[in-house]
Design a protein around this motif. Structure first.
Motif, PDB file in Angstrom:
ATOM      1  N   LYS A   1       0.826  -1.207   0.000  1.00  0.00           N
ATOM      2  CA  LYS A   1       0.000   0.000   0.000  1.00  0.00           C
ATOM      3  C   LYS A   1       0.859   1.256   0.000  1.00  0.00           C
ATOM      4  N   GLN A   2       1.875   1.258   0.846  1.00  0.00           N
ATOM      5  CA  GLN A   2       2.777   2.406   0.876  1.00  0.00           C
ATOM      6  C   GLN A   2       3.573   2.507  -0.420  1.00  0.00           C
TER       7      GLN A   2
ATOM      8  N   TRP B   1       2.558   1.587  -3.375  1.00  0.00           N
ATOM      9  CA  TRP B   1       1.685   2.162  -4.400  1.00  0.00           C
ATOM     10  C   TRP B   1       1.617   3.684  -4.262  1.00  0.00           C
ATOM     11  N   ALA B   2       1.538   4.185  -3.035  1.00  0.00           N
ATOM     12  CA  ALA B   2       1.480   5.634  -2.828  1.00  0.00           C
ATOM     13  C   ALA B   2       2.729   6.312  -3.398  1.00  0.00           C
TER      14      ALA B   2
ATOM     15  N   PHE C   1      -6.987  -1.865  -1.565  1.00  0.00           N
ATOM     16  CA  PHE C   1      -6.066  -2.376  -0.548  1.00  0.00           C
ATOM     17  C   PHE C   1      -6.800  -2.632   0.759  1.00  0.00           C
ATOM     18  N   GLY C   2      -7.791  -1.790   1.066  1.00  0.00           N
ATOM     19  CA  GLY C   2      -8.580  -2.005   2.264  1.00  0.00           C
ATOM     20  C   GLY C   2      -9.353  -3.307   2.216  1.00  0.00           C
TER      21      GLY C   2
ATOM     22  N   ASP D   1      -6.792   2.822  -2.787  1.00  0.00           N
ATOM     23  CA  ASP D   1      -6.723   2.641  -1.339  1.00  0.00           C
ATOM     24  C   ASP D   1      -7.856   1.750  -0.840  1.00  0.00           C
ATOM     25  N   GLN D   2      -9.052   1.914  -1.408  1.00  0.00           N
ATOM     26  CA  GLN D   2     -10.175   1.064  -1.025  1.00  0.00           C
ATOM     27  C   GLN D   2      -9.928  -0.397  -1.410  1.00  0.00           C
TER      28      GLN D   2
ATOM     29  N   GLY E   1      -6.512   7.578  -6.588  1.00  0.00           N
ATOM     30  CA  GLY E   1      -5.797   7.187  -5.376  1.00  0.00           C
ATOM     31  C   GLY E   1      -6.724   6.631  -4.311  1.00  0.00           C
ATOM     32  N   ILE E   2      -7.912   7.236  -4.158  1.00  0.00           N
ATOM     33  CA  ILE E   2      -8.873   6.753  -3.168  1.00  0.00           C
ATOM     34  C   ILE E   2      -9.381   5.371  -3.539  1.00  0.00           C
TER      35      ILE E   2
ATOM     36  N   TRP F   1       2.602   6.097  -7.276  1.00  0.00           N
ATOM     37  CA  TRP F   1       1.630   7.013  -7.869  1.00  0.00           C
ATOM     38  C   TRP F   1       2.169   8.451  -7.857  1.00  0.00           C
TER      39      TRP F   1
END
Length: 289
Positions: free
Chosen positions: A214-215, A217-218, A273-274, A270-271, A266-267, A221
């Motif tokens: 997750k990190q 990917w941030a 990954f959630g 993130d979802q 991005g959101i 991006w």
């Protein structure tokens, strides 16, 4: 003696009854209610953000042509969403992102696996990996352009360097926090070498590894967006190119609409990954919902 054996049996029945009540309560929960409980915080946050944005516009801090409000920007955003050129730009950006992230995962897993299993490599490269993780991705672009000119390889180079250290560190941390009792149990069961890593260490380190992904990917991006603003290749159109063109033309509403799309992508990621994180927590029995 009869009293001693009756107590555990009664306790087992009570625990089974509590489990049944909990399962029944979960089964009775309305699916629509579950969806709403997940959506309302995000809907509220969007509403607060729009209200704050409009309040800044009403304050007169900047002229409307410099900082347009939601009423001026959202119609432009809708026009962009119905444009074929816009979706071609999104497709190119996402293609670059997915390729770069996939390469980063391969590199991060390889580096993390090697470093986590060797004390010598840990001492030699552990701090270097963390140092690379903290290095701003934009600092790599002069070198990337020098090595690869204005090309897809230059963008990919920076994306991979931005994401790989986080993925590697996530795997290393997961391996470090694998309970020693699991390692001893695995060795007792005959797991050695690659089999121990594949069947025991990797599953045990999965939560930390997903956090590293997750990190990663941030970082990927953000590196990609910087790359598309700095490295413009021929007549290709990406989100970064559209953003740069809007800035050059002083089309603030268009520029903000592209920024909103970048934020929404991005959101959404993130979802996703959630969802993976909740699936892991559920499998491990850590999800209280």
């Amino acid at each position: 003696m009869a009293h001693d054996t009756a107590a555990p049996e009664r306790l087992d029945r009570e625990i089974a009854g509590l489990d049944a009540l909990e399962l029944a309560a979960g089964a009775r929960r309305n699916p629509l209610l579950r969806v709403w409980s997940a959506l309302w915080p995000m809907v509220t946050a969007v509403g607060i953000a729009l209200l704050a944005w409009q309040a800044v516009v009403w304050s007169g801090w900047k002229e409307s042509y410099v900082l347009p409000g939601p009423a001026d920007t959202l119609p432009v955003l809708w026009d962009q969403l119905t444009s074929g050129r816009f979706w071609e730009a999104v497709a190119l950006t996402m293609q670059r992102a997915l390729i770069g992230f996939a390469v980063s995962i391969l590199a991060g897993v390889l580096v993390g696996a090697l470093v986590s299993q060797s004390r010598i490599l840990r001492r030699a490269f552990g701090s270097l990996i963390t140092g690379l993780q903290t290095m701003p991705s934009i600092a790599w672009f002069p070198l990337a352009i020098l090595l690869f000119q204005l090309s897809e390889s230059a963008i990919l180079f920076v994306v991979v360097l931005g994401a790989t250290p986080s993925i590697a560190n996530g795997l290393i941390a997961g391996v470090d926090y694998t309970p020693p009792i699991l390692l001893r149990a695995g060795k007792v069961m005959g797991l050695r070498g690659a089999n121990l890593y594949r069947h025991l260490i990797m599953p045990a380190s999965l939560p930390s590894f997903v956090a590293g992904l997750k990190q990663g990917w941030a970082f990927a991006w953000r590196s990609l967006m910087a790359g598309e603003l700095l490295v413009i290749i021929g007549d290709t159109t990406s989100l970064g190119v559209l953003l740069s063109q809007a800035r050059e033309l002083n089309a603030t509403a268009d520029m903000i609409s592209y920024m909103i799309v970048i934020l929404l992508i991005g959101i959404v990621i993130d979802q996703l990954f959630g969802v993976v994180d909740r699936a892991i927590r559920t499998r491990w029995g850590l999800d209280s919902d």
